[in-house]
Design an enzyme around this catalytic site. Structure first.
Site, PDB file in Angstrom:
ATOM      1  N   THR A   1     -56.969  86.226  14.586  1.00  0.00           N
ATOM      2  CA  THR A   1     -56.094  85.914  13.453  1.00  0.00           C
ATOM      3  C   THR A   1     -56.930  85.430  12.280  1.00  0.00           C
ATOM      4  OG1 THR A   1     -54.236  84.597  12.648  1.00  0.00           O
ATOM      5  CG2 THR A   1     -55.681  83.512  14.222  1.00  0.00           C
TER       6      THR A   1
ATOM      7  N   ASP B   1     -48.727  87.762  17.386  1.00  0.00           N
ATOM      8  CA  ASP B   1     -47.919  88.209  16.248  1.00  0.00           C
ATOM      9  C   ASP B   1     -46.645  87.408  16.350  1.00  0.00           C
ATOM     10  OD1 ASP B   1     -47.713  89.888  13.916  1.00  0.00           O
ATOM     11  OD2 ASP B   1     -45.962  90.736  14.887  1.00  0.00           O
TER      12      ASP B   1
END
Length: 198
Positions: A11, A71
């Site tokens: 990320t 996600d």
């Protein structure tokens, strides 16, 4: 499967990186995508799960490391489950969540002028997947139910945290101390399911 000792956290979101790192077992050495100067891939999946796999696969192949990617996003029932998988995109190019939060409120008012006097159901969803070079090891999903707060409250957390009021709580995620939030949030829920692979 032998224990994972090195893990790339897939990320570019600082808040997300910190939370995932805090939840991981201490023996795992973590790397960030920033260390490899990696940009995020195009997320064209239609679900949180598909997008988390796209990310973990992409970062794993780029670095030859096992990658854990997340996600996640906010679903608001009154907005037909929006922003959903587009949660980050609502913040525009620079990921400005003040902008994203204003958009949530604008849309709520457009649909129901009196929404603030009602309980607007929402949930945070988090899909986590671990990808190891050529194979997916695991993919799980966690969630936390709650409501949309009438105004943003608190400066803790990140993203939509200031407007999310978890069920049976009086404080938004933005008002909670991180340890308190970690115990109940969607990422922790997903983590409980993926722990056995770590």
């Amino acid at each position: 499967m032998k224990k994972i000792s090195k893990l790339l956290i897939g990320t570019n979101n600082k808040g997300k990186y910190k939370e995932i790192k805090d939840l991981l077992p201490k023996h795992i050495k973590t790397y960030s995508t920033k260390e490899f100067k990696l940009k995020s891939p195009k997320e064209d999946g239609l679900t949180f799960k598909e997008n988390s796999i796209i990310k973990s696969k992409y970062f794993s192949k780029k670095t030859n490391l096992i990658c854990l990617a997340d996600d996640s996003g906010l679903e608001i029932d009154l907005l037909n489950k929006a922003p959903g998988i587009y949660s980050a995109r609502w913040g525009g190019k620079n990921g400005d969540f003040k902008k994203a939060i204003n958009r949530v409120y604008r849309n709520l008012f457009r649909i129901d002028k009196n929404w603030q006097s009602k309980k607007i159901k929402a949930r945070f969803i988090c899909a986590l997947s671990i990808y190891n070079l050529d194979k997916k090891i695991a993919s799980v999903q966690g969630k936390v139910e709650g409501f949309i707060s009438n105004e943003p409250k608190g400066n803790n957390g990140f993203g939509y945290d200031p407007i999310f009021l978890p069920k049976n709580k009086k404080e938004t995620f933005g008002e909670m101390k991180s340890l308190e939030k970690y115990k109940i949030d969607h990422r922790f829920d997903a983590f409980k399911k993926i722990k056995k692979f770590l």
